[in-house]
Write a protein that holds these residues in place. Structure first.
Motif, PDB file in Angstrom:
ATOM      1  N   ASP A 214       0.818  -1.210   0.000  1.00 41.24           N
ATOM      2  CA  ASP A 214       0.000   0.000   0.000  1.00 41.24           C
ATOM      3  C   ASP A 214       0.854   1.263   0.000  1.00 41.24           C
ATOM      4  O   ASP A 214       0.666   2.166   0.811  1.00 41.24           O
ATOM      5  CB  ASP A 214      -0.925  -0.005   1.235  1.00 41.24           C
ATOM      6  CG  ASP A 214      -1.822  -1.232   1.245  1.00 41.24           C
ATOM      7  OD1 ASP A 214      -2.271  -1.635   0.150  1.00 41.24           O
ATOM      8  OD2 ASP A 214      -2.059  -1.782   2.332  1.00 41.24           O
ATOM      9  N   SER A 504      -6.282  -2.353   4.505  1.00 42.97           N
ATOM     10  CA  SER A 504      -7.160  -3.463   4.097  1.00 42.97           C
ATOM     11  C   SER A 504      -8.261  -3.673   5.129  1.00 42.97           C
ATOM     12  O   SER A 504      -9.312  -4.236   4.818  1.00 42.97           O
ATOM     13  CB  SER A 504      -6.368  -4.760   3.967  1.00 42.97           C
ATOM     14  OG  SER A 504      -5.223  -4.562   3.185  1.00 42.97           O
ATOM     15  N   TYR A 511      -7.073  -2.340  -1.228  1.00 42.54           N
ATOM     16  CA  TYR A 511      -5.755  -2.462  -0.589  1.00 42.54           C
ATOM     17  C   TYR A 511      -5.191  -3.875  -0.590  1.00 42.54           C
ATOM     18  O   TYR A 511      -5.898  -4.844  -0.883  1.00 42.54           O
ATOM     19  CB  TYR A 511      -5.813  -1.868   0.823  1.00 42.54           C
ATOM     20  CG  TYR A 511      -6.020  -0.373   0.739  1.00 42.54           C
ATOM     21  CD1 TYR A 511      -4.959   0.451   0.389  1.00 42.54           C
ATOM     22  CD2 TYR A 511      -7.273   0.190   0.909  1.00 42.54           C
ATOM     23  CE1 TYR A 511      -5.136   1.815   0.249  1.00 42.54           C
ATOM     24  CE2 TYR A 511      -7.462   1.557   0.770  1.00 42.54           C
ATOM     25  CZ  TYR A 511      -6.388   2.362   0.436  1.00 42.54           C
ATOM     26  OH  TYR A 511      -6.567   3.709   0.280  1.00 42.54           O
TER      27      TYR A 511
END
Lengths: 541, 378
Positions: A214, A504, A511
């Motif tokens: 990410d 996430s 993500y």
């Protein structure tokens, strides 16, 4: 009735619960502003990643905030439960900022935190952003009022003793509000909170950079935290609250203890970088001194002196003797001799009544104190030098370390070279505990350094407690340890779980773990490292 | 305003804060206490928790602010009551520890044992404080064993277990019952389906029970509990301490205020009328009206306790003359004045943004809503 162990245990319980509360407060102070900045970026740019940042860091904020609220409950009531005499003696002044804190700050913070978490679909973008700013404002206002209360404990201005009601009473609310010690403490404490928030976001963002996950999310978080953090750490260091240590006798004593300044040196005094303070000989062994620096830091001048401990002791012994006289006059007034002469004589010396009360530890009647007892009471006015000397130096060392880290983080973030600095990323990740440690040290310096007073020069700590049995205190301490440990375990568990999961956790499908998981499901990969993200997803958030 | 009026005003203001606490935090504590009783599935419990999710924290500030205001305006009460009721106070705090973490952490791990653990925590966090507050009020009416020395240091000779006497427990059950009832009316407004029906039924049952217990407490005070009377006090207008008066106990004295000031009868009447209306409105399925009725009932019941005791706040069974009253526990005139204006400015501001918050979050929550938002809700 007031036994030494009862006082010690009451202090232990207060110190424990306050230090524990203060693990969560600084992060709330700093992270709330970082969230507000992130959300402002979202409103201005409309970029989804900024909203995701607010929501994700907001989740971690919530995990921390819950324990801040929990442990704050204890603080609001503990003055009454365990420090009843204190509450009676100074409630007229001390209670006011606490009540105002509730009305002005806690309501604001707590009402809007609910809308922060639950209002995303119910509020417009602008409304939600304002809500987030109000949460930040509320938490910072609460710091302001509690530090006005605490500043008054260090330097009790705007109040005087009333022998009829047997307590301190307010004479000037304005003086209590604009107490210079409180103002300096406020700036220092909230800045320390901002640094804590920044270090927290930098450390966890670094973890994602290290894991190469990410990255846009991590870089943007990193950039905001590093610039906010740089401003904050400069404020902590430049506006460090040493400047507040010249105001009032307790603060002067604190300064002398922090610096292990046994003697009064000609101005400007040297700063003892390191050494081993020796309380017996009243000397600092193996001292390494830097000329001029202490005088400059403490007095902001080259010609004002920093008073040394030995001279303070002489002054304090004199004040203990005056205090005996004040106590004598006070008993006459209490007994009904309210002649103008007695009242005038009492007014003359009543500022030293607190010093007289220090003798209560040795003799309940105060006026029959022996020479030895007077000497002991004067000696009590100096807090332990070695603990002050070392905790202060740990705090300052951490402060400069963090300055270095944050400055580097800012530099590399601005030049967009942060991705390659794996050593800096690692250092920042491992540095997450540092600001918390520094904040605890700072609390210790301020409050241990105030001893033997609960209210500087007014009320000794050993008179301030509730009347309680030692067994009861052990039981309540055990209760707090049990509850707080269990809650800490839950908090740390969730913090690690969500920090590892990263954005996430929001289940937006944008993500790392979600992409990997959907990829692995569609791609039919069943074994190997790909299986792990799927598992992580199933743990859910 | 002169000092005497200010002392009365602060009795009213502390009363407002306590009623504000019971009406707002009361319903979310009530929902907590009802959690395991009427929430049968995890989703239903989440519905219940999410109706109070945005509000419990703000509501809880009524409790904290009441504590702060007692410290600022009645420092003697803050000192004597909280140190005397040490274990009761710690029990409330320990129970309340479960709330912030329970709300915030419960949904963050999808494991039935984890969630069940926090369900218990939230039940305790709702029920125990509600019970203990009532027990404390009951014991104030009985008088508590403390005394003060010439330096105003207090000594409390009672124990925690002594608080759990029959009358104290009845008062505790009134308090627990009314807050659970209040939580029931809240759920009537904010849920639908089976949960809503269960909330209606339990509200009716609890309102009837509270009415019976409230009446029982009244008869008990009338027949069997001596009240306290000030025989002589140095001054009500000047600064005095609790040591400056003479107090004695007298049969039926707790009812004498109603004889002298018949308008005070409005408090118990409001209590009973509110309870009756709560039953009626719940049966008619008028959730909002049931909530309003329940709020009135709570206000009436708390005012009844306050009016009966007035001017006493905390009578001493050990040294009746050391009893704490509205005249002798207050802060200085300056502090009361400053705090009065602070309250006048901030209470309306707080009320307005609180109402805005409720307005924005209004509406019934369904099981479907929770299923659709399981990662972002409690």
């Amino acid at each position: 009735m007031i036994s030494e162990s009862m006082v010690d245990l009451s202090r232990l319980q207060f110190a424990m619960t306050a230090l524990y509360h203060f693990l969560f407060v600084p992060l709330t102070l700093g992270l709330s502003f970082i969230l507000a900045i992130m959300e402002s970026a979202y409103v201005m740019t409309g970029k989804q990643v900024y909203q995701d940042m607010v929501k994700f860091w907001g989740k971690l904020f919530g995990i921390n905030f819950a324990l801040g609220v929990t442990t704050g409950l204890t603080m609001e009531f503990q003055f009454g439960t365990n420090w009843a005499y204190y509450s009676h003696y100074v409630g007229d002044i001390f209670g006011a900022p606490l009540a105002i804190e509730g009305l002005m700050a806690f309501f604001l913070e707590s009402t809007f935190i609910g809308l922060f978490f639950f209002g995303w679909d119910r509020l417009t973008r602008i409304q939600h952003m304002i809500v987030t700013w109000l949460v930040a404002l509320g938490s910072n206002l609460s710091a302001l009022w509690i530090l006005i209360a605490n500043g008054w404990m260090q330097n009790p201005v705007g109040a005087e003793f009333n022998y009829n009601t047997m307590r301190m009473e307010m004479t000037s609310f304005v003086e209590v509000l604009f107490n210079p010690v409180a103002q300096v403490k406020f700036v220092h404490t909230v800045s320390a909170g901002y640094v804590t928030g920044a270090m927290f976001v930098l450390g966890i963002s670094s973890y994602y950079l290290l894991k190469k996950r990410d990255l846009p999310f991590a870089r943007r978080s990193f950039a905001i935290a590093s610039s906010f953090g740089l401003a904050a750490i400069l404020s902590v260091i430049l506006l460090g609250d040493e400047s507040g240590y010249e105001i009032g006798d307790v603060q002067k004593t604190k300064l002398a203890a922090i610096e292990a300044e046994w003697e009064t040196h000609p101005a400007p005094a040297a700063f003892t970088l390191f050494g081993l303070p020796n309380e017996e000989t009243m000397e600092t062994d193996y001292a390494i001194r830097i000329p001029w620096v202490l005088g400059l830091i403490a007095t902001r001048s080259t010609d004002e002196q920093v008073v040394g401990i030995k001279d303070l002791l002489v002054e304090h012994e004199e004040r203990v003797r005056n205090g005996m006289g004040a106590y004598d006059l006070f008993t006459q007034l209490k007994a009904g001799d309210e002649s103008p002469a007695t009242m005038a004589a009492f007014d003359e010396v009543k500022d030293d009544l607190g010093y007289g009360l220090l003798l209560k530890k040795y003799t309940p009647d105060v006026i029959d104190a022996t020479e030895d007892q007077i000497k002991s009471a004067a000696r009590d006015t100096i807090p332990g030098v070695a603990p002050m000397f070392f905790t202060f130096r740990i705090m300052v060392a951490i402060g400069f370390t963090m300055f270095l880290l944050v400055a580097l983080a800012f530099w590399h973030s601005a030049r967009q070279t942060i991705d390659k600095q794996t050593w800096l990323q690692k250092a920042l990740l491992w540095a997450i505990p540092l600001p918390f440690l520094a904040c605890e040290m700072g609390w210790f310096v301020a409050e241990y350094g105030r001893q033997p007073w609960s209210i500087g020069e007014v009320l000794p700590t050993h008179l301030s407690t509730s009347t309680r049995s030692v067994e009861e205190l052990w039981m309540s301490i055990a209760g707090f340890v049990l509850f707080y440990t269990a809650l800490l375990v839950a908090e740390v568990y969730l913090m690690f779980k969500f920090a590892r999961l990263g954005p996430s956790a929001l289940h937006t499908g944008r993500y790392h773990f979600e992409k990997e998981a959907s990829h692995s499901m569609t791609g039919g990969t069943t074994a190997g490292p790909k299986a792990q993200p799927l598992q992580a997803r199933n743990e859910q958030a | 305003m002169d000092y005497e009026v200010l002392k009365l005003v602060w009795w009213v203001l502390i009363g407002v804060l306590l009623v504000g606490f019971a009406v707002t935090d009361g319903f979310d504590m009530g929902v907590g206490a009802l959690l395991r009783i009427i929430g049968r599935t995890d989703t239903e419990r989440r519905v219940m928790l999410n109706t109070i999710g945005p509000h419990w924290d703000g509501n809880q500030v009524w409790f904290i602010t009441a504590g702060g205001a007692i410290f600022a305006a009645w420092p003697v009460v803050y000192a004597v009551a909280f140190s005397g009721f040490y274990w009761a106070m710690l029990l409330v705090l320990f129970a309340m520890f479960f709330r912030p973490v329970g709300f915030e952490y419960r949904a963050k791990v999808d494991d039935p044992r984890w969630r069940s653990l926090w369900d218990w925590g939230l039940t305790i966090g709702g029920a125990v404080p509600a019970l203990v507050f009532g027990v404390a009020f009951g014991n104030l009416i009985l008088g508590v064993p403390f005394s003060l020395d010439e330096f105003m240091r207090s000594t409390y000779t009672g124990s925690f277990w002594a608080l759990l006497n029959p009358f104290g427990l009845v008062a505790g059950l009134v308090s627990l019952g009314m807050l659970m009832m209040h939580g029931g009316t809240w759920l009537q407004m904010r849920t639908d389906g089976a949960l809503h029906e269960r909330a209606r039924r339990i509200t009716v049952a609890l309102a009837v029970l509270v009415a019976a217990l409230f009446a029982l407490a009244g008869v008990w005070i009338w027949m069997g509990i001596d009240g306290y009377v000030i025989m002589d006090i140095k001054s009500t207008a000047a600064a005095v301490t609790p040591l400056d008066k003479v107090v004695t106990t007298q049969e039926g004295a707790w009812l004498s205020n109603y004889g002298q000031h018949p308008w005070m009868m409005i408090a118990p009447l409001l209590g009973f009328a509110g309870l009756a209306l709560t039953v009626l409105m719940s049966m008619m399925n008028r959730g909002v009206m049931a909530f309003v009725s329940s709020s009135l009932a709570i206000t009436g019941i708390i005012l009844t306790a306050g009016f009966s005791l007035f001017p006493f706040i905390m009578p001493s069974s050990l040294e009746p003359s050391h009893s704490l009253t509205v005249w002798d526990v207050v802060s200085s005139e300056m502090t009361l004045n400053i705090m009065f204006w602070v309250a006048m400015v901030f209470v309306p501001i707080v009320l307005s943004y609180t109402i805005w918050g409720y307005y924005k979050m209004w509406g019934r929550l369904t099981n479907q809503f929770i299923e659709d938002n399981k990662y972002s809700t409690y």
